[in-house]
Design a protein around this motif. Sequence first.
Motif, PDB file in Angstrom:
ATOM      1  N   CYS A  71     -20.493   5.605 -12.883  1.00  0.00           N
ATOM      2  CA  CYS A  71     -21.833   5.595 -13.918  1.00  0.00           C
ATOM      3  C   CYS A  71     -21.089   4.561 -15.145  1.00  0.00           C
ATOM      4  CB  CYS A  71     -22.434   6.719 -14.370  1.00  0.00           C
ATOM      5  SG  CYS A  71     -21.499   7.888 -15.230  1.00  0.00           S
ATOM      6  N   LYS A  72     -21.945   3.744 -15.841  1.00  0.00           N
ATOM      7  CA  LYS A  72     -21.496   3.157 -16.922  1.00  0.00           C
ATOM      8  C   LYS A  72     -22.944   2.625 -17.876  1.00  0.00           C
ATOM      9  CE  LYS A  72     -17.663   0.568 -14.603  1.00  0.00           C
ATOM     10  NZ  LYS A  72     -16.995  -0.625 -14.055  1.00  0.00           N
ATOM     11  N   TRP A  73     -22.537   3.038 -19.024  1.00  0.00           N
ATOM     12  CA  TRP A  73     -23.486   2.702 -19.957  1.00  0.00           C
ATOM     13  C   TRP A  73     -23.509   1.279 -20.215  1.00  0.00           C
ATOM     14  CZ3 TRP A  73     -27.150   5.615 -21.751  1.00  0.00           C
ATOM     15  CH2 TRP A  73     -27.055   7.063 -21.691  1.00  0.00           C
ATOM     16  N   SER A  74     -24.655   0.724 -20.397  1.00  0.00           N
ATOM     17  CA  SER A  74     -24.871  -0.766 -21.013  1.00  0.00           C
ATOM     18  C   SER A  74     -24.134  -1.072 -22.206  1.00  0.00           C
ATOM     19  CB  SER A  74     -26.452  -1.133 -20.923  1.00  0.00           C
ATOM     20  OG  SER A  74     -27.070  -0.335 -21.974  1.00  0.00           O
ATOM     21  N   PRO A  75     -23.989  -2.060 -22.425  1.00  0.00           N
ATOM     22  CA  PRO A  75     -23.099  -2.238 -23.720  1.00  0.00           C
ATOM     23  C   PRO A  75     -24.053  -2.076 -25.051  1.00  0.00           C
ATOM     24  CG  PRO A  75     -22.638  -4.177 -21.998  1.00  0.00           C
ATOM     25  CD  PRO A  75     -23.596  -3.332 -21.554  1.00  0.00           C
ATOM     26  N   ASP A  76     -25.504  -2.316 -24.810  1.00  0.00           N
ATOM     27  CA  ASP A  76     -26.408  -2.118 -25.987  1.00  0.00           C
ATOM     28  C   ASP A  76     -26.955  -0.449 -25.990  1.00  0.00           C
ATOM     29  OD1 ASP A  76     -27.973  -1.865 -23.987  1.00  0.00           O
ATOM     30  OD2 ASP A  76     -29.413  -3.370 -24.700  1.00  0.00           O
ATOM     31  N   GLY A  77     -26.322   0.188 -24.947  1.00  0.00           N
ATOM     32  CA  GLY A  77     -26.778   1.491 -25.009  1.00  0.00           C
ATOM     33  C   GLY A  77     -28.081   2.034 -24.526  1.00  0.00           C
ATOM     34  N   THR A  78     -29.004   1.252 -24.033  1.00  0.00           N
ATOM     35  CA  THR A  78     -30.290   1.437 -23.719  1.00  0.00           C
ATOM     36  C   THR A  78     -30.372   2.012 -22.274  1.00  0.00           C
ATOM     37  OG1 THR A  78     -30.580  -0.918 -22.943  1.00  0.00           O
ATOM     38  CG2 THR A  78     -31.236  -0.332 -25.309  1.00  0.00           C
ATOM     39  N   CYS A  79     -29.573   1.976 -21.350  1.00  0.00           N
ATOM     40  CA  CYS A  79     -29.460   2.642 -20.146  1.00  0.00           C
ATOM     41  C   CYS A  79     -28.128   2.504 -19.552  1.00  0.00           C
ATOM     42  CB  CYS A  79     -30.730   1.418 -19.284  1.00  0.00           C
ATOM     43  SG  CYS A  79     -29.725  -0.344 -19.139  1.00  0.00           S
ATOM     44  N   CYS A  80     -28.277   3.350 -18.421  1.00  0.00           N
ATOM     45  CA  CYS A  80     -27.178   3.564 -17.616  1.00  0.00           C
ATOM     46  C   CYS A  80     -27.103   3.122 -16.263  1.00  0.00           C
ATOM     47  CB  CYS A  80     -26.721   5.179 -17.707  1.00  0.00           C
ATOM     48  SG  CYS A  80     -25.207   5.670 -16.824  1.00  0.00           S
ATOM     49  N   SER A 132     -21.965  -8.948 -23.071  1.00  0.00           N
ATOM     50  CA  SER A 132     -22.738  -9.043 -24.381  1.00  0.00           C
ATOM     51  C   SER A 132     -24.234  -8.816 -23.833  1.00  0.00           C
ATOM     52  CB  SER A 132     -22.705 -10.709 -24.513  1.00  0.00           C
ATOM     53  OG  SER A 132     -21.384 -10.949 -25.009  1.00  0.00           O
ATOM     54  N   MET A 133     -24.499  -7.910 -23.112  1.00  0.00           N
ATOM     55  CA  MET A 133     -25.899  -7.443 -22.644  1.00  0.00           C
ATOM     56  C   MET A 133     -26.491  -7.020 -23.827  1.00  0.00           C
ATOM     57  SD  MET A 133     -27.655  -4.502 -21.790  1.00  0.00           S
ATOM     58  CE  MET A 133     -29.251  -4.414 -20.773  1.00  0.00           C
ATOM     59  N   ASN A 134     -27.773  -7.545 -24.036  1.00  0.00           N
ATOM     60  CA  ASN A 134     -28.609  -7.086 -25.233  1.00  0.00           C
ATOM     61  C   ASN A 134     -30.153  -7.118 -24.663  1.00  0.00           C
ATOM     62  OD1 ASN A 134     -30.361  -7.170 -27.173  1.00  0.00           O
ATOM     63  ND2 ASN A 134     -28.887  -8.107 -28.702  1.00  0.00           N
ATOM     64  N   SER A 135     -30.783  -6.108 -24.487  1.00  0.00           N
ATOM     65  CA  SER A 135     -32.170  -5.837 -24.093  1.00  0.00           C
ATOM     66  C   SER A 135     -33.061  -6.753 -24.733  1.00  0.00           C
ATOM     67  CB  SER A 135     -32.567  -4.430 -24.299  1.00  0.00           C
ATOM     68  OG  SER A 135     -31.855  -3.663 -23.442  1.00  0.00           O
ATOM     69  N   SER A 136     -32.844  -7.339 -25.842  1.00  0.00           N
ATOM     70  CA  SER A 136     -33.635  -8.205 -26.485  1.00  0.00           C
ATOM     71  C   SER A 136     -33.599  -9.628 -26.120  1.00  0.00           C
ATOM     72  CB  SER A 136     -33.685  -8.172 -28.168  1.00  0.00           C
ATOM     73  OG  SER A 136     -32.386  -8.494 -28.664  1.00  0.00           O
ATOM     74  N   ILE A 137     -32.644  -9.699 -25.441  1.00  0.00           N
ATOM     75  CA  ILE A 137     -32.260 -11.172 -24.669  1.00  0.00           C
ATOM     76  C   ILE A 137     -32.227 -11.129 -23.372  1.00  0.00           C
ATOM     77  CG2 ILE A 137     -30.723 -13.211 -24.921  1.00  0.00           C
ATOM     78  CD1 ILE A 137     -29.657 -11.973 -27.484  1.00  0.00           C
ATOM     79  N   ALA A 182     -14.444  -7.961 -12.712  1.00  0.00           N
ATOM     80  CA  ALA A 182     -14.770  -8.005 -13.880  1.00  0.00           C
ATOM     81  C   ALA A 182     -15.051  -9.100 -14.904  1.00  0.00           C
ATOM     82  CB  ALA A 182     -13.597  -7.130 -14.969  1.00  0.00           C
ATOM     83  N   PHE A 183     -15.925  -9.204 -16.235  1.00  0.00           N
ATOM     84  CA  PHE A 183     -16.104 -10.253 -16.698  1.00  0.00           C
ATOM     85  C   PHE A 183     -14.845 -10.276 -17.842  1.00  0.00           C
ATOM     86  CE2 PHE A 183     -20.667  -9.500 -15.692  1.00  0.00           C
ATOM     87  CZ  PHE A 183     -20.960 -10.749 -15.526  1.00  0.00           C
ATOM     88  N   THR A 184     -14.423 -11.431 -18.235  1.00  0.00           N
ATOM     89  CA  THR A 184     -13.773 -11.645 -19.355  1.00  0.00           C
ATOM     90  C   THR A 184     -14.475 -11.219 -20.617  1.00  0.00           C
ATOM     91  OG1 THR A 184     -14.655 -13.843 -19.791  1.00  0.00           O
ATOM     92  CG2 THR A 184     -12.561 -13.696 -18.419  1.00  0.00           C
ATOM     93  N   LEU A 185     -13.730 -10.871 -21.786  1.00  0.00           N
ATOM     94  CA  LEU A 185     -14.505 -10.315 -22.904  1.00  0.00           C
ATOM     95  C   LEU A 185     -15.679 -11.081 -23.283  1.00  0.00           C
ATOM     96  CD1 LEU A 185     -11.504  -8.522 -24.663  1.00  0.00           C
ATOM     97  CD2 LEU A 185     -13.064  -7.568 -22.916  1.00  0.00           C
TER      98      LEU A 185
END
Length: 427
Positions: A71-80, A132-137, A182-185
């Motif tokens: 399991c891994k949290w999304s970078p924006d913290g809204t979902c897992c 760079s996952m962002n739920s608003s984008i 994996a993605f680069t940073l």
Amino acid sequence: MEETLMETDVLETITKDVEDSLVSEPIITATEDVLFQYPTLFSGRTLLELCNSSWSSSPKSKDVQPYLRGCKWSPDGTCCLSVVNNDGVHITELPRDLYSESATANRTIDVLDSVIHVKEAGLVYDFCWYPSMNSSIPETCCWLTTRQNAPIQMWDAFDGSLRCTYRGFNPVDEMEPAVTTAFTLDGARIIAGYKKVLRTFDVERPGRDCAEHKISFPASCLALDSNIIAVGSWNTTISLFNVNEMGTYKSIGKMHGHSGGVTHMKFTPDGLKLVSGARKDHRLLVWDIRYYRKPLNILNRIMDTNQRVYFDVSPCGKYLVTGGTDGILKVWDVDNVNWKSALDVTDVERDNVTFKFPLHKDCCNSVSIHPFRPILATGSGQYHIKDPIQDEDGTEINGLSEDLKYSCHPENSLVFWWIGDVPELPL
């Protein structure tokens, strides 16, 4: 994902309200050019269960074991994001009240359903979020998976649709699956590890176009930080590479120390330390990549499985958290036990863990710390071998199963825990 994740104020709510919910002795962290105070973790020495989700075998297919495999949290913290054996990939949302509010002792435990379920066939080798996952984008909301007999696949996190694939081919032009990816940073490239080669794909150019770097060992896992890439292998070694702007790999050296195939690695936030774990190896090795000839420190956990067991380092770099096959969560606090310092050979105890939490009755195979909030996600489960000394109904035959210890208590669950202060509970 649900429409709530598409609202543009989600991250603004998290960033604003996290400042109002801090505990003492905060740590300053910068994310997306916004300064905020990262909360202190484990200060109350209590974990409060917030919500959970579980999986069970179908009556029609009792031999299929849907245990959690990460399991891994999304970078924006809204979902897992979680991977379930023989049941594909699931996305579980964090309840909206936990975006800003602190947990209370009388909070009702939520039972969560998956908002996205991708029923992938075959064994999923590895998975990762777009950094760079962002739920608003919406266009940034995606993840990668690599699985058995399939190319690298990019999935949409809003509707679970397949966006594109990245395919690697061997010398006889046969498509081969990547073992790890994996993605680069900066999210511009995808690095994938295969049996004898590392391939680099341009995110904006799906297909088979890629740059290749040959290696003499099978890649089992990757860890990236800036221009440094660590490549773990089933042959127990870890190789360090420097990657320049043109994507050219330059070997730095190899690290030796594990007794089993390396399954998971993670850099500390400062990029100077690397933590690694291996299958059926009870040690977590802490390396200083500037002096990588021998481990800097050795930490203990119970590891009696070949399965990958994830650990995590908090965004503030202060805590190292891991599970184990005994179901116990172990936490090292750098202020109390300096797990980043040199190994003390006079320490006969060797298990210098700061906290122990017996959370699961089965293998705790994955942990993930929320990027902004004092919340921890844990996953449990493993493959259970059926006792051959038992009848179909589970009764013992001639009482001969005394020497064969097979677990009869499988637990396949994803649980969110509050690891910050709970005002109603005493310290």
